[in-house]
Enzyme design. Structure first.
Site, PDB file in Angstrom:
ATOM      1  N   SER A   1      -8.404   0.368   6.636  1.00 22.76           N
ATOM      2  CA  SER A   1      -8.592  -0.464   7.616  1.00 22.76           C
ATOM      3  C   SER A   1      -7.080  -0.656   8.258  1.00 22.76           C
ATOM      4  O   SER A   1      -7.189  -1.351   9.300  1.00 22.76           O
ATOM      5  CB  SER A   1      -9.230  -1.696   7.159  1.00 22.76           C
ATOM      6  OG  SER A   1      -8.463  -2.130   6.104  1.00 22.76           O
TER       7      SER A   1
ATOM      8  N   LYS B   1       0.814  -1.223   0.214  1.00 25.73           N
ATOM      9  CA  LYS B   1       0.094  -0.098  -0.146  1.00 25.73           C
ATOM     10  C   LYS B   1       0.948   1.325   0.025  1.00 25.73           C
ATOM     11  O   LYS B   1       0.536   2.377  -0.535  1.00 25.73           O
ATOM     12  CB  LYS B   1      -0.893  -0.040   1.047  1.00 25.73           C
ATOM     13  CG  LYS B   1      -2.092  -1.085   1.323  1.00 25.73           C
ATOM     14  CD  LYS B   1      -3.152  -0.361   0.209  1.00 25.73           C
ATOM     15  CE  LYS B   1      -4.302  -1.196   0.197  1.00 25.73           C
ATOM     16  NZ  LYS B   1      -5.682  -0.427  -0.623  1.00 25.73           N
TER      17      LYS B   1
END
Length: 304
Positions: free
Chosen positions: A73, A51
């Site tokens: 999240s 990410k």
């Protein structure tokens, strides 16, 4: 649509800041599953996940932002927090109240402020946009952003430079940022290689959307051990890329995800999170897949 050149530009931008992750293999796992498996190991990336690639690619192209804010999240949250440290600006991360405490602690370790009280998958977007407006911070979306998508594609660009073409690659699917970036690269460099997405059966919004030919929203927030892919609907920007380049999306059971995670840790001797088990899980369910496969290992942010 993003292009291979967009991904190459992102790779040059990111090179001074992130790792070039290895491709791992396991002879014992290959024999067990009668396959040749190539694991692109993004669990060894900075922040423990791919990410950071997308978050940082987006952040590095901003012109003097006052600060960064995001909704996540966990793994994208760490990527944005890391990016804010690279830029030297403050960061606020809105995280779901039930998100992993391990991931919340990791976000705080990068100096970001975590806002999680009362945050759910139904009100999170409203909360993050309110903070962005109030503080004048730039909102980096977890997947529905062209620069994020291009950044995520850089792991596939590395993979094409590290090995020969597999017959198919398997990629975990949440909002679609990862698979859209990867598919853009794979289909440009290896047009004969199939791109196969994998979702939990409990969170198969992309599979349903592809079958319907339009974005389908799940009726309720999904509950799955694969906490990195609990989206309710594919992204508006990512879905057209998925429609164009992704050959198929498979849905797998929860027990298969956990068994795949255990097998990867046992045979690769690496700590991976449950979401990373998605790409191996179809093999445990007897999916008809070719012999030589590339598997993108999305993250390793997990504690037993």
């Amino acid at each position: 649509m993003i292009t291979l050149e967009d991904v190459r530009g992102a790779a040059g931008r990111l090179a001074p800041h992130i790792h070039r992750t290895p491709v791992l293999s396991s002879g014992s796992l290959d024999r067990l599953l009668s396959r040749e498996l190539l694991f692109k190991s993004e669990h060894l990336q900075k922040t423990g996940s791919f990410k950071v690639r997308g978050a940082l690619n987006a952040a590095l192209q901003l012109d003097g932002p006052r600060g960064l804010v995001t909704l996540s999240s966990g793994n994208h949250a760490q990527g944005v927090a890391f990016s804010s440290r690279v830029l030297g600006v403050p960061c606020v991360v809105v995280m779901y109240e039930d998100a992993s405490e391990t991931k919340k602690a990791a976000v705080r370790s990068y100096g970001a402020t975590v806002v999680d009280e009362g945050v759910t998958r139904l009100n999170g977007e409203e909360r993050v946009r309110a903070i962005a407006a109030e503080r004048g911070f730039h909102y980096i979306h977890a997947y529905d952003d062209a620069q994020v998508m291009a950044g995520q594609g850089t792991q596939a660009l590395e993979f094409t430079e590290q090995t020969g073409a597999p017959e198919a690659v398997l990629v975990a699917v949440g909002g679609g940022g990862m698979i859209s970036g990867i598919a853009t690269v794979i289909k440009a460099v290896w047009p004969g290689t199939r791109v196969i997405g994998v979702e939990p059966a409990a969170a198969d919004d992309t599979r349903r959307s592809l079958l319907a030919g339009r974005r389908i929203r799940l009726e309720a927030p999904p509950r799955t051990v694969a906490d990195g892919v609990q989206t309710m609907m594919p992204g508006a920007l990512t879905f057209p890329v998925v429609q164009k380049y992704v050959d198929e999306v498979l849905a797998v059971r929860e027990e298969s995800i956990l068994e795949a995670q255990r097998l990867m840790m046992r045979h690769l001797k690496q700590v991976v999170e449950p979401t990373a088990g998605l790409t191996l899980a179809p093999l445990l369910e007897g999916a008809e897949l070719p012999r030589r496969l590339g598997l993108f290992v999305c993250g390793g942010n997990w504690l037993p």
